[in-house]
Design a protein around this motif. Sequence first.
Motif, PDB file in Angstrom:
ATOM      1  N   VAL A 230       0.860  -1.099  -0.196  1.00  0.00           N
ATOM      2  CA  VAL A 230      -0.078   0.045  -0.092  1.00  0.00           C
ATOM      3  C   VAL A 230       0.855   1.282  -0.086  1.00  0.00           C
ATOM      4  O   VAL A 230       0.546   2.204  -0.722  1.00  0.00           O
ATOM      5  N   ALA A 231       1.681   1.305   0.992  1.00  0.00           N
ATOM      6  CA  ALA A 231       2.631   2.240   0.957  1.00  0.00           C
ATOM      7  C   ALA A 231       3.557   2.789  -0.399  1.00  0.00           C
ATOM      8  O   ALA A 231       3.753   3.750  -0.876  1.00  0.00           O
ATOM      9  N   PHE A 232       4.006   1.271  -0.952  1.00  0.00           N
ATOM     10  CA  PHE A 232       4.609   1.447  -2.274  1.00  0.00           C
ATOM     11  C   PHE A 232       3.788   2.079  -3.147  1.00  0.00           C
ATOM     12  O   PHE A 232       4.304   2.923  -3.851  1.00  0.00           O
ATOM     13  N   GLY A 233       2.571   1.827  -3.278  1.00  0.00           N
ATOM     14  CA  GLY A 233       1.604   2.341  -4.350  1.00  0.00           C
ATOM     15  C   GLY A 233       1.214   3.771  -4.084  1.00  0.00           C
ATOM     16  O   GLY A 233       1.457   4.672  -5.261  1.00  0.00           O
ATOM     17  N   GLY A 236       4.587   5.659  -5.418  1.00  0.00           N
ATOM     18  CA  GLY A 236       4.432   5.809  -6.815  1.00  0.00           C
ATOM     19  C   GLY A 236       3.698   6.645  -7.302  1.00  0.00           C
ATOM     20  O   GLY A 236       3.864   7.441  -8.235  1.00  0.00           O
ATOM     21  N   ASN A 237       2.529   6.817  -6.644  1.00  0.00           N
ATOM     22  CA  ASN A 237       1.537   7.890  -7.042  1.00  0.00           C
ATOM     23  C   ASN A 237       2.022   9.257  -6.894  1.00  0.00           C
ATOM     24  O   ASN A 237       1.745  10.076  -7.536  1.00  0.00           O
ATOM     25  N   LEU A 238       2.509   9.469  -5.723  1.00  0.00           N
ATOM     26  CA  LEU A 238       2.992  10.709  -5.229  1.00  0.00           C
ATOM     27  C   LEU A 238       4.107  11.187  -6.097  1.00  0.00           C
ATOM     28  O   LEU A 238       4.175  12.548  -6.802  1.00  0.00           O
ATOM     29  N   PHE A 239       5.029  10.403  -6.546  1.00  0.00           N
ATOM     30  CA  PHE A 239       6.146  10.673  -7.612  1.00  0.00           C
ATOM     31  C   PHE A 239       5.497  10.982  -8.892  1.00  0.00           C
ATOM     32  O   PHE A 239       5.830  12.125  -9.511  1.00  0.00           O
ATOM     33  N   ALA A 240       4.282  10.446  -9.548  1.00  0.00           N
ATOM     34  CA  ALA A 240       3.947  10.654 -10.735  1.00  0.00           C
ATOM     35  C   ALA A 240       3.140  12.124 -10.769  1.00  0.00           C
ATOM     36  O   ALA A 240       3.440  12.778 -11.420  1.00  0.00           O
ATOM     37  N   VAL A 241       2.400  11.958  -9.657  1.00  0.00           N
ATOM     38  CA  VAL A 241       1.614  13.498  -9.692  1.00  0.00           C
ATOM     39  C   VAL A 241       2.541  14.543  -9.237  1.00  0.00           C
ATOM     40  O   VAL A 241       2.256  15.730  -9.757  1.00  0.00           O
ATOM     41  N   ALA A 242       3.455  14.492  -8.453  1.00  0.00           N
ATOM     42  CA  ALA A 242       4.397  15.641  -8.294  1.00  0.00           C
ATOM     43  C   ALA A 242       5.204  15.991  -9.455  1.00  0.00           C
ATOM     44  O   ALA A 242       5.379  17.198  -9.905  1.00  0.00           O
ATOM     45  N   VAL A 363       7.493   0.124  -6.148  1.00  0.00           N
ATOM     46  CA  VAL A 363       7.278   1.430  -6.283  1.00  0.00           C
ATOM     47  C   VAL A 363       7.187   1.721  -7.819  1.00  0.00           C
ATOM     48  O   VAL A 363       6.214   2.352  -8.539  1.00  0.00           O
ATOM     49  N   PHE A 364       7.794   1.172  -8.496  1.00  0.00           N
ATOM     50  CA  PHE A 364       7.947   1.100 -10.134  1.00  0.00           C
ATOM     51  C   PHE A 364       6.683   0.653 -10.693  1.00  0.00           C
ATOM     52  O   PHE A 364       6.098   1.236 -11.517  1.00  0.00           O
ATOM     53  N   ALA A 365       6.362  -0.555 -10.117  1.00  0.00           N
ATOM     54  CA  ALA A 365       4.895  -0.995 -10.675  1.00  0.00           C
ATOM     55  C   ALA A 365       4.035  -0.076 -10.357  1.00  0.00           C
ATOM     56  O   ALA A 365       2.955   0.055 -11.295  1.00  0.00           O
ATOM     57  N   GLY A 366       3.892   0.739  -9.309  1.00  0.00           N
ATOM     58  CA  GLY A 366       2.921   1.519  -8.991  1.00  0.00           C
ATOM     59  C   GLY A 366       2.930   2.824  -9.895  1.00  0.00           C
ATOM     60  O   GLY A 366       1.820   3.251 -10.335  1.00  0.00           O
ATOM     61  N   ALA A 367       4.030   3.209 -10.167  1.00  0.00           N
ATOM     62  CA  ALA A 367       4.327   4.276 -10.913  1.00  0.00           C
ATOM     63  C   ALA A 367       4.188   4.163 -12.355  1.00  0.00           C
ATOM     64  O   ALA A 367       3.918   5.253 -13.377  1.00  0.00           O
ATOM     65  N   THR A 368       4.496   3.070 -12.991  1.00  0.00           N
ATOM     66  CA  THR A 368       4.027   2.848 -14.377  1.00  0.00           C
ATOM     67  C   THR A 368       3.119   1.925 -14.752  1.00  0.00           C
ATOM     68  O   THR A 368       2.693   1.492 -15.865  1.00  0.00           O
ATOM     69  N   ASN A 369       2.173   1.446 -13.659  1.00  0.00           N
ATOM     70  CA  ASN A 369       1.074   0.546 -13.885  1.00  0.00           C
ATOM     71  C   ASN A 369       1.318  -0.859 -14.643  1.00  0.00           C
ATOM     72  O   ASN A 369       0.647  -1.063 -15.306  1.00  0.00           O
ATOM     73  N   THR A 370       2.664  -1.305 -14.233  1.00  0.00           N
ATOM     74  CA  THR A 370       2.982  -2.671 -14.950  1.00  0.00           C
ATOM     75  C   THR A 370       3.311  -3.627 -13.759  1.00  0.00           C
ATOM     76  O   THR A 370       4.592  -3.956 -13.658  1.00  0.00           O
ATOM     77  N   PRO A 371       2.461  -4.205 -13.241  1.00  0.00           N
ATOM     78  CA  PRO A 371       2.831  -5.300 -12.065  1.00  0.00           C
ATOM     79  C   PRO A 371       3.352  -6.518 -12.545  1.00  0.00           C
ATOM     80  O   PRO A 371       4.197  -7.138 -11.739  1.00  0.00           O
ATOM     81  N   ILE A 372       2.902  -7.186 -13.683  1.00  0.00           N
ATOM     82  CA  ILE A 372       3.479  -8.303 -13.961  1.00  0.00           C
ATOM     83  C   ILE A 372       5.024  -8.091 -14.362  1.00  0.00           C
ATOM     84  O   ILE A 372       5.642  -8.867 -13.966  1.00  0.00           O
TER      85      ILE A 372
END
Length: 420
Positions: A230-233, A236-242, A363-372
């Motif tokens: 949850v924290a990693f997601g 990742g969102n914070l980085f993308a939005v910022a 965090v990479f998965a969350g910021a790029t939406n590529t979990p697989i």
Amino acid sequence: MKNLLRNFEQIFVAKHLLFWTLIAVPVALAAGSAVALFLWLLDLVTVFRWQHEWLLYLLPLAGVVIHFLYKLAGKNAEAGNNLIMDEIHQPGGGVPARMAPLVLATTLITHLFGGSAGREGTAVQMGGSLAQLLGRWFRLKPGDIRIILMMGIAAGFGAVFGTPLTGAVFALEVLAIGRIKYNALLPCLMASLFADIVCNAWGIHHTHYDIQFPASLDYLLLLKVIVAGVAFGLAGNLFAVATHRIKKLGNSVFKTQQWLMPVTGGCVVILLFFLAGTGDYLGLGVTSKDPGGISIVNAFRPEGVADWSWLWKLVFTAVTLGMGFKGGEVTPLFFIGAALGHTIAVYTGAPVDLFAGLGFIAVFAGATNTPIACTLMGVELFGADHVLYFSVACFTAYYFSGHAGIYAAQRTAVSKLGEE
């Protein structure tokens, strides 16, 4: 008759794969060699910056140089990864050949003068640009141009991180949230694998990461992994939005004098350097000038990073990239995730090396939406012993990162809420 048709179908499949194998070879040679050159030069400029710390004070001037290089010669190349993804979604003007040398030069300038950036964006843009050039030379049809561009993404990504399987799946998964099209699966895998082989053949060696924590299924640990996911997601969102908001603000404030945008960004990075009291958040961040300094490698060790190292790197990178400097987002995301995982492990009593590795990929998965792709990256980088934890962390981060991502051209095919 049906059996006869099936036999003919296999012949057509074999012909199709032979065609793309022949295309994959030059794509891999070009992309793998370009990435090898880039990584070699990146190491040189990083060491040179460590030896001449005063170069940081020229970062605003370097930003002006980058701005005018793109203004005078870049045209639509400044759109970077998003241009390649847009061309795959809807072919238009194409990806210009000038993108490769431009992004190579401007990324090296960013790193030479202390900007906080990565290398994935550069590798992917070089791969996509060279693939488009080859597609024109081979006179491929529009549908095949889409595939060769995806091969360029896969080749660049696989070669720059030494993760060919991840590179292939990333090229497919990153285009649209919630949906993967497999029409380019084998071409992307071949391009990524061959490019990695070519890059290694040039003598390039990738950083080795090691998780010593023994493999076991611990339900309490699994619960901690979910909470960390949850924290990693959210990170990742914070980085993308910022990053997006800083870029939007900069474009708004400096609408008529856009060259002032990187100047201001460079000044802010210098200010952050003094506030942080260390240069460890500048540049790539995989290793540091001081072997005991704050870095991705040291995040896998107890007391290797500070509690807020992840946030410092996030701010440094969001300002650098949001204000017009060039480079990738992924390696800084590795830094942010590994440092955040380290901090979570310290306060939850979890194994530091495992949680640093989980943060690295999640965090990479969350910021790029590529979990697989990111789960597979965990296997390629750290081994398969902890694959269950890798998948739980990446999938959880994917859902909790929302629909924001670092790539504006990424489309939403299926909402994370299940809506199409």
